[in-house]
Design a protein around this motif. Sequence first.
Motif, short mmCIF file in Angstrom:
data_model
loop_
_atom_site.label_atom_id
_atom_site.label_comp_id
_atom_site.label_asym_id
_atom_site.label_seq_id
_atom_site.Cartn_x
_atom_site.Cartn_y
_atom_site.Cartn_z
N ASP A 1 8.04 1.41 1.49
CA ASP A 1 8.22 2.83 1.20
C ASP A 1 7.61 3.24 -0.14
O ASP A 1 7.90 4.33 -0.66
N SER A 2 6.77 2.40 -0.71
CA SER A 2 6.16 2.71 -2.00
C SER A 2 5.16 3.85 -1.86
O SER A 2 4.48 3.99 -0.84
N VAL A 3 5.07 4.66 -2.90
CA VAL A 3 4.16 5.81 -2.92
C VAL A 3 3.31 5.73 -4.18
O VAL A 3 3.83 5.42 -5.27
N CYS A 4 2.01 5.99 -4.04
CA CYS A 4 1.10 5.91 -5.19
C CYS A 4 1.32 7.11 -6.12
O CYS A 4 1.94 8.11 -5.76
N ARG A 5 0.79 7.01 -7.33
CA ARG A 5 0.97 8.05 -8.34
C ARG A 5 0.38 9.38 -7.88
O ARG A 5 0.96 10.45 -8.15
N HIS A 6 -0.77 9.34 -7.21
CA HIS A 6 -1.40 10.59 -6.79
C HIS A 6 -0.55 11.32 -5.76
O HIS A 6 -0.40 12.55 -5.81
N CYS A 7 0.03 10.58 -4.80
CA CYS A 7 0.85 11.22 -3.77
C CYS A 7 2.17 11.73 -4.34
O CYS A 7 2.75 12.69 -3.81
N ILE A 8 2.65 11.09 -5.41
CA ILE A 8 3.85 11.60 -6.07
C ILE A 8 3.53 12.92 -6.76
O ILE A 8 4.30 13.89 -6.67
N ALA A 9 2.39 12.97 -7.44
CA ALA A 9 2.00 14.19 -8.15
C ALA A 9 1.55 15.29 -7.20
O ALA A 9 1.77 16.48 -7.46
N HIS A 10 0.90 14.89 -6.10
CA HIS A 10 0.38 15.87 -5.14
C HIS A 10 0.77 15.43 -3.73
O HIS A 10 -0.05 14.84 -3.02
N PRO A 11 1.99 15.69 -3.29
CA PRO A 11 2.44 15.25 -1.97
C PRO A 11 1.52 15.76 -0.86
O PRO A 11 1.25 16.97 -0.80
N PRO A 12 1.00 14.89 -0.03
CA PRO A 12 0.07 15.32 1.03
C PRO A 12 0.78 16.06 2.14
O PRO A 12 1.98 15.86 2.38
N GLN A 13 0.03 16.93 2.81
CA GLN A 13 0.58 17.67 3.93
C GLN A 13 0.45 16.88 5.24
O GLN A 13 1.10 17.23 6.23
N HIS A 14 -0.39 15.86 5.24
CA HIS A 14 -0.54 15.05 6.45
C HIS A 14 0.63 14.07 6.59
O HIS A 14 1.42 13.88 5.67
N ALA A 15 0.71 13.46 7.76
CA ALA A 15 1.82 12.55 8.06
C ALA A 15 1.43 11.09 7.88
O ALA A 15 2.14 10.20 8.35
N ALA B 1 0.85 -1.19 0.00
CA ALA B 1 0.00 0.00 0.00
C ALA B 1 0.88 1.23 0.00
O ALA B 1 2.07 1.17 0.37
N CYS B 2 0.32 2.34 -0.42
CA CYS B 2 1.05 3.61 -0.41
C CYS B 2 1.41 3.96 1.02
O CYS B 2 0.56 3.94 1.91
N SER B 3 2.65 4.30 1.24
CA SER B 3 3.12 4.61 2.60
C SER B 3 2.57 5.94 3.10
O SER B 3 2.62 6.21 4.30
N LEU B 4 2.04 6.78 2.20
CA LEU B 4 1.53 8.09 2.59
C LEU B 4 0.02 8.10 2.78
O LEU B 4 -0.49 8.70 3.72
N CYS B 5 -0.72 7.45 1.88
CA CYS B 5 -2.18 7.51 1.94
C CYS B 5 -2.85 6.17 2.16
O CYS B 5 -4.06 6.10 2.27
N GLN B 6 -2.09 5.09 2.18
CA GLN B 6 -2.59 3.74 2.45
C GLN B 6 -3.45 3.18 1.32
O GLN B 6 -4.13 2.18 1.49
N THR B 7 -3.44 3.80 0.14
CA THR B 7 -4.15 3.24 -0.99
C THR B 7 -3.50 1.91 -1.40
O THR B 7 -2.29 1.85 -1.55
N PRO B 8 -4.30 0.84 -1.57
CA PRO B 8 -3.71 -0.44 -1.97
C PRO B 8 -2.98 -0.33 -3.31
O PRO B 8 -3.44 0.36 -4.23
N LEU B 9 -1.84 -1.00 -3.41
CA LEU B 9 -1.05 -1.01 -4.64
C LEU B 9 -0.91 -2.45 -5.14
O LEU B 9 -0.89 -3.39 -4.34
N PRO B 10 -0.79 -2.62 -6.45
CA PRO B 10 -0.64 -3.98 -6.99
C PRO B 10 0.68 -4.62 -6.59
O PRO B 10 0.79 -5.84 -6.49
N GLN B 11 1.69 -3.79 -6.36
CA GLN B 11 3.00 -4.30 -5.94
C GLN B 11 3.80 -3.17 -5.33
O GLN B 11 3.48 -2.00 -5.49
N GLY B 12 4.87 -3.52 -4.60
CA GLY B 12 5.70 -2.49 -3.98
C GLY B 12 6.15 -2.90 -2.60
O GLY B 12 5.73 -3.92 -2.05
N GLY B 13 7.00 -2.06 -2.00
CA GLY B 13 7.54 -2.31 -0.68
C GLY B 13 6.98 -1.34 0.34
O GLY B 13 6.05 -0.58 0.06
#
Length: 255
Positions: free
Chosen positions: A64-78, A50-62
């Motif tokens: 520290d993986s980050v989803c495409r949306h969080c890469i494009a729009h980094p969240p201000q939350h922790a 899952a995305c380490s920032l927003c917890q959106t499920p991902l098809p694969q990753g480790g």
Amino acid sequence: MASNVVSSAFRPLVDFVYPPRCPLCGDGIAAGPGLCAACWESFEFPGEPACSLCQTPLPQGGPDSVCRHCIAHPPQHAGIAAAALYNEPARQLVLRFKHGGRIGLAALMGRLMASRLADVPDDSLLVPVPLHRIRLWQRGYNQSALLARAIAMHSGHVVLVDALQRIRATPKLGGLGRARRAEALRGAIRVRASRREDIAGRHVILVDDVLTSGATSTACTVALLGAGAKSVRIACFARVPENETPGTETIPGAA
């Protein structure tokens, strides 16, 4: 303490007269609050990857993986701590709690949310997403405040129920796209002046029932960070995966 002892003593009698039942299907259960085994199995819970920032499920990753949306729009939350993913059983539970007056469900939902917050600082503050006073009068309670108090029963964190204010009535967000949700909330939420000193320099857990596009949580996060919060972590009962966030489609219970 005495009240807890009395409550425990009378619990068997209460359960005999009013047998506990699953709030979703109505089947009898051994003890409440809780769900029957079949309904538990129908829930979907966040997992890995899952995305380490927003917890959106991902098809694969480790981890520290980050989803495409969080890469494009980094969240201000922790980060986001969700008790469940937003599927039909979760939706039904939220609807009965939020719009059906089943406020007793806060104990079950709050316990599940607290289990996802084991890694937050001990001195974190629980701050519920606020309702406008008109919506609060219509509903009779703020479901996020009830969840915050339920979480505190398990975590021991301090709750600041009135830390945030919704100073302007906003339309129901169900059916609005991401941009329109953000516009509707612009300038609508602020930190109460009398609570700014309490917020400054503290880690905050922002509590909500359902997280969809994140427009509400973003508005709250911006206000809290603006008041000097050290960090803002979002705790929600149900998380709508990023690739299922509604555009013009209404998701009942998520507004």
